[in-house]
Write an enzyme that holds these catalytic residues in place. Sequence first.
Site, PDB file in Angstrom:
ATOM      1  N   ASP A  29       0.839  -1.188   0.000  1.00 25.45           N
ATOM      2  CA  ASP A  29       0.000   0.000   0.000  1.00 25.45           C
ATOM      3  C   ASP A  29       0.881   1.247   0.000  1.00 25.45           C
ATOM      4  OD1 ASP A  29      -2.411   1.758   0.662  1.00 25.45           O
ATOM      5  OD2 ASP A  29      -3.290  -0.231   0.893  1.00 25.45           O
ATOM      6  N   HIS A  61      -3.700   6.131   2.967  1.00 22.87           N
ATOM      7  CA  HIS A  61      -4.470   4.948   2.595  1.00 22.87           C
ATOM      8  C   HIS A  61      -3.960   3.698   3.315  1.00 22.87           C
ATOM      9  CE1 HIS A  61      -5.996   1.680  -0.030  1.00 22.87           C
ATOM     10  NE2 HIS A  61      -6.972   2.524  -0.349  1.00 22.87           N
ATOM     11  N   ASN A 163     -13.055  -0.209  -7.382  1.00 23.99           N
ATOM     12  CA  ASN A 163     -14.181   0.722  -7.243  1.00 23.99           C
ATOM     13  C   ASN A 163     -14.730   1.184  -8.586  1.00 23.99           C
ATOM     14  OD1 ASN A 163     -13.620   0.522  -4.506  1.00 23.99           O
ATOM     15  ND2 ASN A 163     -12.432   2.419  -4.450  1.00 23.99           N
ATOM     16  N   SER A 239     -11.105  -1.167  -0.932  1.00 23.27           N
ATOM     17  CA  SER A 239      -9.829  -1.186  -0.203  1.00 23.27           C
ATOM     18  C   SER A 239     -10.058  -1.342   1.286  1.00 23.27           C
ATOM     19  CB  SER A 239      -9.047   0.105  -0.451  1.00 23.27           C
ATOM     20  OG  SER A 239      -8.538   0.151  -1.753  1.00 23.27           O
TER      21      SER A 239
END
Length: 296
Positions: A29, A61, A163, A239
């Site tokens: 990430d 994130h 997404n 996520s």
Amino acid sequence: MKRVKEIVHAGKVYQAGYTGKNIKIAVLDTGIAKHPDLTHRDIYFLDMVNHKHSMYDDNGHGTHVAGILCGDGRMNRQRISGMAPGADLVVIKVLDKNGNGETEDVLRALEWVIHNYRIYNIRLLNFSVGFLPGADMEEQRKILDAVEELWDLGVMVVSAAGNNGPSGNSITVPGISRKILTVGASDDLTANTISTPRGYSGKGPTGCCIVKPEVLAPGTRIISCDNRSNGYSIKSGTSMSAPVVCGALALGMEKNPYFYPEDWKLMLYDSVWPRGTEIHQKSWGILHVDNLLQMN
């Protein structure tokens, strides 16, 4: 996170004392910040982007994902603790401050895990990084080959569906892999923002013509650790759904460390509730943690 745990029925598991202790999760990430909820555990940090040695997260994130996985909630009396607050982490930074990354960095990170998973006893890999369908096909194939090699080695790879929904064939790489576990959002119809519009969760079918995502979990307006001022922030997306499931699997692996990824996948299939057909979603169904742990 309290709401999330209620939705995925994780009450009896925590009453029994399971926390994911001694289970190590690799996270690819944006890095991880030194948040109080995350620093009282074993964390190995590797930076493929800027090659720094001290852990950091210049985007936020990765810290948010890590908090969902295993934040211990010490800053808020466990009201925002993660799914497996006793688990440990191997965090590899593959995305920059804008959340963008190079395929080469992701591949180097995956190759590092392939060569070091035994040394660090990595049991799970949380992959909340998605590649758009228009990405180079050869690069996509290399990513898929690497995550499937990890799966065959015994590391359970949990990927976000992406997404790009609600249209079909919108799951991002590596979630299209027929081997690894792909997670979608169970509550994406409640979203209504530019970044996460209503129905955002990636949908199948894939080229393999198998059900994807297999499992759903909450992903909308999730509160977790922020990379600034030791606080918390709200984020939405698959996520966030992926570490909910990945953390639940860490709880299961603490109870029974001898099952292989394919075993856990079968147990997830048998344990989800409600089923996809009951909620009119093309998936196995919604994560049910207590059911999952009762099966092993």
